[in-house]
Design a protein around this motif. Structure first.
Motif, PDB file in Angstrom:
ATOM      1  N   PRO A  57     -24.009  35.839  -4.244  1.00 59.35           N
ATOM      2  CA  PRO A  57     -22.644  35.315  -4.432  1.00 59.35           C
ATOM      3  C   PRO A  57     -22.075  34.657  -3.183  1.00 59.35           C
ATOM      4  N   ASP A  58     -22.322  35.255  -2.011  1.00 58.31           N
ATOM      5  CA  ASP A  58     -21.795  34.679  -0.769  1.00 58.31           C
ATOM      6  C   ASP A  58     -22.429  33.329  -0.467  1.00 58.31           C
ATOM      7  N   ILE A  59     -23.758  33.236  -0.642  1.00 59.76           N
ATOM      8  CA  ILE A  59     -24.455  31.991  -0.335  1.00 59.76           C
ATOM      9  C   ILE A  59     -24.001  30.881  -1.280  1.00 59.76           C
ATOM     10  N   VAL A  60     -23.966  31.184  -2.572  1.00 58.32           N
ATOM     11  CA  VAL A  60     -23.552  30.177  -3.554  1.00 58.32           C
ATOM     12  C   VAL A  60     -22.098  29.782  -3.324  1.00 58.32           C
ATOM     13  N   GLY A  61     -21.274  30.760  -2.951  1.00 52.29           N
ATOM     14  CA  GLY A  61     -19.858  30.484  -2.740  1.00 52.29           C
ATOM     15  C   GLY A  61     -19.575  29.527  -1.607  1.00 52.29           C
ATOM     16  N   THR A  62     -20.515  29.370  -0.675  1.00 56.44           N
ATOM     17  CA  THR A  62     -20.305  28.411   0.413  1.00 56.44           C
ATOM     18  C   THR A  62     -20.479  26.969  -0.050  1.00 56.44           C
ATOM     19  N   ALA A  63     -21.208  26.765  -1.165  1.00 57.13           N
ATOM     20  CA  ALA A  63     -21.462  25.397  -1.655  1.00 57.13           C
ATOM     21  C   ALA A  63     -20.727  25.099  -2.952  1.00 57.13           C
ATOM     22  N   PHE A  64     -20.467  26.128  -3.768  1.00 54.19           N
ATOM     23  CA  PHE A  64     -19.874  25.932  -5.087  1.00 54.19           C
ATOM     24  C   PHE A  64     -18.494  26.571  -5.165  1.00 54.19           C
ATOM     25  N   GLU A  65     -17.690  26.037  -6.057  1.00 52.01           N
ATOM     26  CA  GLU A  65     -16.433  26.666  -6.439  1.00 52.01           C
ATOM     27  C   GLU A  65     -16.588  27.221  -7.855  1.00 52.01           C
ATOM     28  N   ASN A  66     -15.664  28.095  -8.258  1.00 50.97           N
ATOM     29  CA  ASN A  66     -15.642  28.652  -9.619  1.00 50.97           C
ATOM     30  C   ASN A  66     -16.995  29.266  -9.985  1.00 50.97           C
ATOM     31  N   VAL A  67     -17.537  30.064  -9.092  1.00 50.68           N
ATOM     32  CA  VAL A  67     -18.871  30.631  -9.293  1.00 50.68           C
ATOM     33  C   VAL A  67     -18.845  31.688 -10.390  1.00 50.68           C
ATOM     34  N   GLN A  68     -19.795  31.581 -11.314  1.00 47.16           N
ATOM     35  CA  GLN A  68     -19.989  32.576 -12.373  1.00 47.16           C
ATOM     36  C   GLN A  68     -21.411  33.114 -12.286  1.00 47.16           C
ATOM     37  N   MET A  69     -21.536  34.415 -12.184  1.00 43.14           N
ATOM     38  CA  MET A  69     -22.848  35.043 -12.176  1.00 43.14           C
ATOM     39  C   MET A  69     -23.238  35.400 -13.610  1.00 43.14           C
ATOM     40  N   ASN A  70     -24.428  35.029 -14.009  1.00 37.77           N
ATOM     41  CA  ASN A  70     -24.943  35.300 -15.352  1.00 37.77           C
ATOM     42  C   ASN A  70     -24.000  34.810 -16.452  1.00 37.77           C
TER      43      ASN A  70
END
Length: 269
Positions: free
Chosen positions: A59-72
């Protein structure tokens, strides 16, 4: 504050990894860095450790590049069978580790794709038929909805033993370096070559030099861009388990940036 949060995350990860191995794995945490991670685990223990790593770091890594992150997210957008990307013969196709987010205003989803081939054999001693399932492909995939229409679709994939099967669709670009490394297929050669401009081919070749595996790209006329890397592992996998959390974060961020750089190569195509 940010440094504190990272260290706590790493310490929690270390505790989870220690539990996954029980008494057979000794992990020492110094300043949030796991020592002894190279002694990691096989089978179910490795799977549990991988899950811990995914939940703690992804989540932290993806959050640095993406907004509105949804897991699964459910249902997922990315379907490996819904592309023109050549794949090895397989019986089953499965996806896992789906993550969806917004990359610079574009809906994007990534996941791990695994292909398996199932065969049946009869045991001589019992006469019973049994199934044998073998993995034939593991790769990191990304779908990005570019939000624009294109006059045709195109698929780029590496030159290999599949060439003969798709040779009738191969298009020569005139770029010798590109044509030696990749095949190109489309239902409209002229339109595909307009999309795949000389500067775009050079960007793709540059990314090929830093790729973590052989990759293929499929751009649909509706603006869906699929990027598939046959890396032999999934997103945020431990791989051989020889990296501490800081090294894992660095690798995960580097791999994710490779994919977003490929998106940038096609933005505004």
């Amino acid at each position: 504050m940010a440094e504190q949060k990272t260290n706590m995350t790493d310490e929690q990860l270390a505790q989870g990894l220690r539990k996954s191995k029980g008494g057979n794995l000794v992990l020492v945490v110094i300043g949030g860095v796991v020592l002894g991670l190279g002694q990691m685990v096989q089978g179910k223990s490795k799977e549990q450790a991988g899950r811990q790593t995914f939940d703690s770091i992804a989540p932290d890594i993806v959050g640095t590049a993406f907004e509105n992150v949804q897991m699964n997210p459910a249902p997922p957008l990315l379907d490996a069978n819904d592309t023109n990307i050549p794949l090895p013969s397989h019986t089953h196709c499965s996806g896992s580790g789906y993550i969806r987010g917004t990359y610079r205003g574009l809906t994007t989803e990534l996941c791990t794709v695994r292909l398996t081939e199932v065969s049946e054999f009869q045991r001589e001693e019992t006469g019973l038929w049994e199934k044998n399932e073998q993995p034939v492909y593991t790769g990191q995939w990304m779908l990005c909805e570019l939000g624009q229409k294109f006059p045709t679709w195109l698929t780029i994939w590496p030159r290999d033993r599949l060439d003969k099967l798709f040779s009738s669709k191969t298009i020569q670009t005139g770029n010798e370096g590109f044509d030696k490394r990749f095949n190109l297929s489309s239902d409209d050669e002229a339109a595909a070559l307009r999309i795949l401009s000389p500067s775009r081919m050079e960007r793709i070749l540059a990314l090929a030099d830093s790729s973590i595996g052989k990759f293929a790209v499929n751009l649909n006329s509706d603006g869906r861009l699929y990027i598939a890397v046959h890396s032999g592992r999934g997103f945020f996998d431990l791989d051989k388990g020889r990296e501490n959390p800081a090294q894992l974060r660095e690798r995960f961020a580097r791999e994710l940036k490779w994919f977003t750089d490929m998106i940038e190569a096609f933005r505004g195509a």
